[in-house]
Design a protein around this motif. Structure first.
Motif, PDB file in Angstrom:
ATOM      1  N   ASN A  71       0.826  -1.222   0.000  1.00 16.69           N
ATOM      2  CA  ASN A  71       0.000   0.000   0.000  1.00 16.69           C
ATOM      3  C   ASN A  71       0.852   1.260   0.000  1.00 16.69           C
ATOM      4  OD1 ASN A  71      -2.502  -1.215  -0.054  1.00 16.69           O
ATOM      5  ND2 ASN A  71      -2.798  -1.136   2.147  1.00 16.69           N
ATOM      6  N   THR A  72       1.783   1.318   0.928  1.00 20.96           N
ATOM      7  CA  THR A  72       2.658   2.485   1.037  1.00 20.96           C
ATOM      8  C   THR A  72       3.480   2.653  -0.234  1.00 20.96           C
ATOM      9  OG1 THR A  72       2.777   2.175   3.419  1.00 20.96           O
ATOM     10  CG2 THR A  72       4.487   3.531   2.414  1.00 20.96           C
ATOM     11  N   TRP A  73       3.979   1.568  -0.756  1.00 23.38           N
ATOM     12  CA  TRP A  73       4.824   1.585  -1.949  1.00 23.38           C
ATOM     13  C   TRP A  73       4.052   2.107  -3.156  1.00 23.38           C
ATOM     14  CZ3 TRP A  73       4.590  -1.913  -6.258  1.00 23.38           C
ATOM     15  CH2 TRP A  73       5.705  -1.890  -7.099  1.00 23.38           C
ATOM     16  N   VAL A  74       2.854   1.590  -3.395  1.00 18.58           N
ATOM     17  CA  VAL A  74       2.091   2.008  -4.571  1.00 18.58           C
ATOM     18  C   VAL A  74       1.597   3.453  -4.413  1.00 18.58           C
ATOM     19  CG1 VAL A  74      -0.268   1.208  -4.013  1.00 18.58           C
ATOM     20  CG2 VAL A  74       0.538   1.134  -6.364  1.00 18.58           C
ATOM     21  N   CYS A  75       1.266   3.849  -3.189  1.00 21.27           N
ATOM     22  CA  CYS A  75       0.836   5.239  -2.968  1.00 21.27           C
ATOM     23  C   CYS A  75       1.990   6.207  -3.176  1.00 21.27           C
ATOM     24  CB  CYS A  75       0.223   5.405  -1.583  1.00 21.27           C
ATOM     25  SG  CYS A  75      -1.411   4.625  -1.450  1.00 21.27           S
ATOM     26  N   ARG A  76       3.190   5.793  -2.827  1.00 19.09           N
ATOM     27  CA  ARG A  76       4.371   6.632  -3.063  1.00 19.09           C
ATOM     28  C   ARG A  76       4.593   6.806  -4.568  1.00 19.09           C
ATOM     29  NH1 ARG A  76       6.278  10.680  -0.851  1.00 19.09           N
ATOM     30  NH2 ARG A  76       7.018  11.406  -2.812  1.00 19.09           N
ATOM     31  N   ILE A  77       4.428   5.738  -5.323  1.00 17.76           N
ATOM     32  CA  ILE A  77       4.544   5.835  -6.787  1.00 17.76           C
ATOM     33  C   ILE A  77       3.491   6.806  -7.311  1.00 17.76           C
ATOM     34  CG2 ILE A  77       4.308   4.587  -8.980  1.00 17.76           C
ATOM     35  CD1 ILE A  77       5.348   2.072  -7.483  1.00 17.76           C
ATOM     36  N   LEU A  78       2.272   6.698  -6.817  1.00 16.76           N
ATOM     37  CA  LEU A  78       1.181   7.570  -7.245  1.00 16.76           C
ATOM     38  C   LEU A  78       1.486   9.036  -6.939  1.00 16.76           C
ATOM     39  CD1 LEU A  78      -1.725   7.952  -8.344  1.00 16.76           C
ATOM     40  CD2 LEU A  78      -2.512   7.650  -5.986  1.00 16.76           C
ATOM     41  N   ILE A  79       1.956   9.315  -5.745  1.00 15.07           N
ATOM     42  CA  ILE A  79       2.289  10.696  -5.383  1.00 15.07           C
ATOM     43  C   ILE A  79       3.356  11.245  -6.319  1.00 15.07           C
ATOM     44  CG2 ILE A  79       3.376  12.113  -3.589  1.00 15.07           C
ATOM     45  CD1 ILE A  79       1.892  10.258  -1.547  1.00 15.07           C
ATOM     46  N   ASN A  80       4.361  10.447  -6.611  1.00 19.02           N
ATOM     47  CA  ASN A  80       5.404  10.883  -7.551  1.00 19.02           C
ATOM     48  C   ASN A  80       4.823  11.150  -8.933  1.00 19.02           C
ATOM     49  OD1 ASN A  80       7.404  10.759  -5.594  1.00 19.02           O
ATOM     50  ND2 ASN A  80       8.005   8.686  -6.128  1.00 19.02           N
ATOM     51  N   GLU A  81       3.916  10.282  -9.386  1.00 17.13           N
ATOM     52  CA  GLU A  81       3.285  10.476 -10.700  1.00 17.13           C
ATOM     53  C   GLU A  81       2.443  11.750 -10.724  1.00 17.13           C
ATOM     54  OE1 GLU A  81       3.712   9.049 -13.689  1.00 17.13           O
ATOM     55  OE2 GLU A  81       5.312   8.047 -12.606  1.00 17.13           O
ATOM     56  N   CYS A  82       1.710  11.984  -9.666  1.00 15.33           N
ATOM     57  CA  CYS A  82       0.885  13.209  -9.589  1.00 15.33           C
ATOM     58  C   CYS A  82       1.771  14.450  -9.630  1.00 15.33           C
ATOM     59  CB  CYS A  82       0.040  13.212  -8.323  1.00 15.33           C
ATOM     60  SG  CYS A  82      -1.309  12.021  -8.327  1.00 15.33           S
ATOM     61  N   ASN A  83       2.858  14.422  -8.886  1.00 10.08           N
ATOM     62  CA  ASN A  83       3.776  15.565  -8.886  1.00 10.08           C
ATOM     63  C   ASN A  83       4.419  15.765 -10.249  1.00 10.08           C
ATOM     64  OD1 ASN A  83       3.231  16.289  -6.227  1.00 10.08           O
ATOM     65  ND2 ASN A  83       4.805  14.924  -5.424  1.00 10.08           N
ATOM     66  N   THR A  84       4.764  14.680 -10.922  1.00  8.96           N
ATOM     67  CA  THR A  84       5.318  14.770 -12.272  1.00  8.96           C
ATOM     68  C   THR A  84       4.294  15.386 -13.222  1.00  8.96           C
ATOM     69  OG1 THR A  84       6.755  12.865 -11.916  1.00  8.96           O
ATOM     70  CG2 THR A  84       6.261  13.430 -14.203  1.00  8.96           C
ATOM     71  N   LEU A  85       3.059  14.937 -13.115  1.00 10.22           N
ATOM     72  CA  LEU A  85       1.981  15.472 -13.947  1.00 10.22           C
ATOM     73  C   LEU A  85       1.803  16.966 -13.712  1.00 10.22           C
ATOM     74  CD1 LEU A  85      -0.253  14.394 -15.937  1.00 10.22           C
ATOM     75  CD2 LEU A  85      -1.758  14.404 -13.956  1.00 10.22           C
ATOM     76  N   LEU A  86       1.831  17.389 -12.455  1.00  7.94           N
ATOM     77  CA  LEU A  86       1.690  18.813 -12.145  1.00  7.94           C
ATOM     78  C   LEU A  86       2.848  19.627 -12.704  1.00  7.94           C
ATOM     79  CD1 LEU A  86       0.348  18.732  -8.470  1.00  7.94           C
ATOM     80  CD2 LEU A  86      -0.914  19.336 -10.544  1.00  7.94           C
ATOM     81  N   ARG A  87       4.064  19.081 -12.615  1.00 10.34           N
ATOM     82  CA  ARG A  87       5.219  19.792 -13.172  1.00 10.34           C
ATOM     83  C   ARG A  87       5.074  19.965 -14.677  1.00 10.34           C
ATOM     84  NH1 ARG A  87       8.022  16.773  -9.431  1.00 10.34           N
ATOM     85  NH2 ARG A  87       8.597  15.181 -10.936  1.00 10.34           N
ATOM     86  N   LYS A  88       4.637  18.913 -15.358  1.00  9.77           N
ATOM     87  CA  LYS A  88       4.455  18.993 -16.808  1.00  9.77           C
ATOM     88  C   LYS A  88       3.382  20.010 -17.167  1.00  9.77           C
ATOM     89  CE  LYS A  88       5.912  14.313 -17.984  1.00  9.77           C
ATOM     90  NZ  LYS A  88       5.474  12.983 -18.418  1.00  9.77           N
ATOM     91  N   LYS A  89       2.294  20.009 -16.401  1.00  9.75           N
ATOM     92  CA  LYS A  89       1.193  20.938 -16.679  1.00  9.75           C
ATOM     93  C   LYS A  89       1.605  22.384 -16.421  1.00  9.75           C
ATOM     94  CE  LYS A  89      -3.095  19.901 -16.274  1.00  9.75           C
ATOM     95  NZ  LYS A  89      -4.435  19.598 -15.825  1.00  9.75           N
ATOM     96  N   SER A  90       2.477  22.602 -15.449  1.00 12.69           N
ATOM     97  CA  SER A  90       2.887  23.974 -15.144  1.00 12.69           C
ATOM     98  C   SER A  90       3.768  24.558 -16.248  1.00 12.69           C
ATOM     99  CB  SER A  90       3.622  24.035 -13.807  1.00 12.69           C
ATOM    100  OG  SER A  90       4.897  23.446 -13.916  1.00 12.69           O
ATOM    101  N   LYS A  91       4.348  23.683 -17.066  1.00 13.16           N
ATOM    102  CA  LYS A  91       5.191  24.143 -18.159  1.00 13.16           C
ATOM    103  C   LYS A  91       4.399  24.462 -19.415  1.00 13.16           C
ATOM    104  CE  LYS A  91       9.235  21.634 -16.589  1.00 13.16           C
ATOM    105  NZ  LYS A  91      10.187  20.568 -16.862  1.00 13.16           N
ATOM    106  N   THR A  92       3.148  24.012 -19.469  1.00 16.59           N
ATOM    107  CA  THR A  92       2.330  24.268 -20.652  1.00 16.59           C
ATOM    108  C   THR A  92       1.304  25.350 -20.352  1.00 16.59           C
ATOM    109  OG1 THR A  92       0.732  22.557 -20.060  1.00 16.59           O
ATOM    110  CG2 THR A  92       2.557  21.904 -21.491  1.00 16.59           C
ATOM    111  N   VAL A  93       1.023  26.151 -21.368  1.00 10.37           N
ATOM    112  CA  VAL A  93       0.037  27.213 -21.233  1.00 10.37           C
ATOM    113  C   VAL A  93      -1.134  26.866 -22.125  1.00 10.37           C
ATOM    114  CG1 VAL A  93      -0.423  29.668 -21.560  1.00 10.37           C
ATOM    115  CG2 VAL A  93       1.831  28.905 -20.786  1.00 10.37           C
ATOM    116  N   SER A  94      -2.289  26.736 -21.525  1.00  8.14           N
ATOM    117  CA  SER A  94      -3.486  26.385 -22.279  1.00  8.14           C
ATOM    118  C   SER A  94      -4.281  27.635 -22.593  1.00  8.14           C
ATOM    119  CB  SER A  94      -4.354  25.419 -21.468  1.00  8.14           C
ATOM    120  OG  SER A  94      -5.565  25.209 -22.146  1.00  8.14           O
TER     121      SER A  94
END
Length: 178
Positions: A71-94
Motif C-alpha cells: 500500500n505504502t509503496w504504490v501510494c508513493r509511486i502515485l504521489i510521484n506520478e501526480c507531482n510529475t503530472l503537475l510539473r508537466k502541466k505547469s510548463k504548458t500554457v493552455s
C-alpha cells in the motif's frame, strides 16, 4: 477505510500472476483515487496518474522487498506520478479558455463545507489531512509514504487543523478577494 493488501496475493503477483495484480490494484483503487484527487484535482489527471502508477507498479513489483508495504509503496509511486503530472502541466500554457472577469457569487453561495476547506489547504497539509482522516492511515504510514518524519507529519497535521478551524470560523464573505 484502511485496506490491507493480502501479502500472499502480492507474492503471487510478484511471481507473474496477472489476476493477483489486478485484484490488489482493485483493492487500492479508491484510496489511489482519493490521493490523486487531493493532488491533481481533476478527474482526467487522476485517471492518467493512476494508469501510469499501475503500469510502473506492475513493472517494478518484483523489486518490492516486503509485500506487507505494498500500500505504502504504490501510494508513493502515485504521489510521484501526480507531482510529475503537475510539473508537466505547469510548463504548458493552455489557451482553450480565455481568462474571465472575476465573479463574486452572492453571499449565500459562499458557505464553505469541510471538503472545500480541505481543498484550500497547502498541498502537503491537504494530502496529510486526506490520508489521516479520509483514508484512516496512521501517522507512521503517512510519514513513510511522504518520506518525512512522524514529527513533521504531526506538525503539519496540527497546522492543517488550525488552518481549517480558522477557515471554518471566519465569515464566508472574507474568502472572496478581488
Amino acid at each position: 477505510m484502511n485496506i490491507d493488501v493480502n501479502e500472499s496475493e502480492v507474492l503471487r503477483a510478484q511471481k507473474g500472476d496477472k489476476e493477483a495484480f489486478i485484484s490488489i490494484m482493485k483493492g487500492v483503487e479508491l484510496r489511489m483515487y482519493n490521493i490523486a484527487k487531493s493532488i491533481v484535482r481533476q478527474d482526467e489527471d487522476c485517471a492518467d496518474a493512476m494508469q501510469e502508477t499501475a503500469l510502473k507498479a506492475y513493472r517494478a513489483l518484483p523489486t518490492l522487498q516486503n509485500p506487507r508495504f505494498f500500500n505504502t509503496w504504490v501510494c508513493r509511486i502515485l504521489i510521484n506520478e501526480c507531482n510529475t503530472l503537475l510539473r508537466k502541466k505547469s510548463k504548458t500554457v493552455s489557451m482553450a479558455e480565455p481568462p474571465q472577469a472575476a465573479y463574486v457569487p452572492p453571499v449565500e453561495d459562499l458557505r464553505m463545507d469541510l471538503r472545500d476547506a480541505v481543498d484550500r489547504l497547502e498541498e502537503t497539509q491537504r494530502m496529510i489531512v486526506i490520508l489521516y482522516y479520509f483514508e484512516d492511515m496512521t501517522i507512521q504510514q503517512i510519514a513513510d509514504m511522504l518520506e518525512m518524519s512522524a514529527g513533521a507529519v504531526k506538525t503539519r497535521l496540527y497546522r492543517a487543523r488550525m488552518a481549517l478551524s480558522r477557515r471554518l470560523k471566519e465569515p464566508a464573505a472574507k474568502e472572496v478577494r478581488l
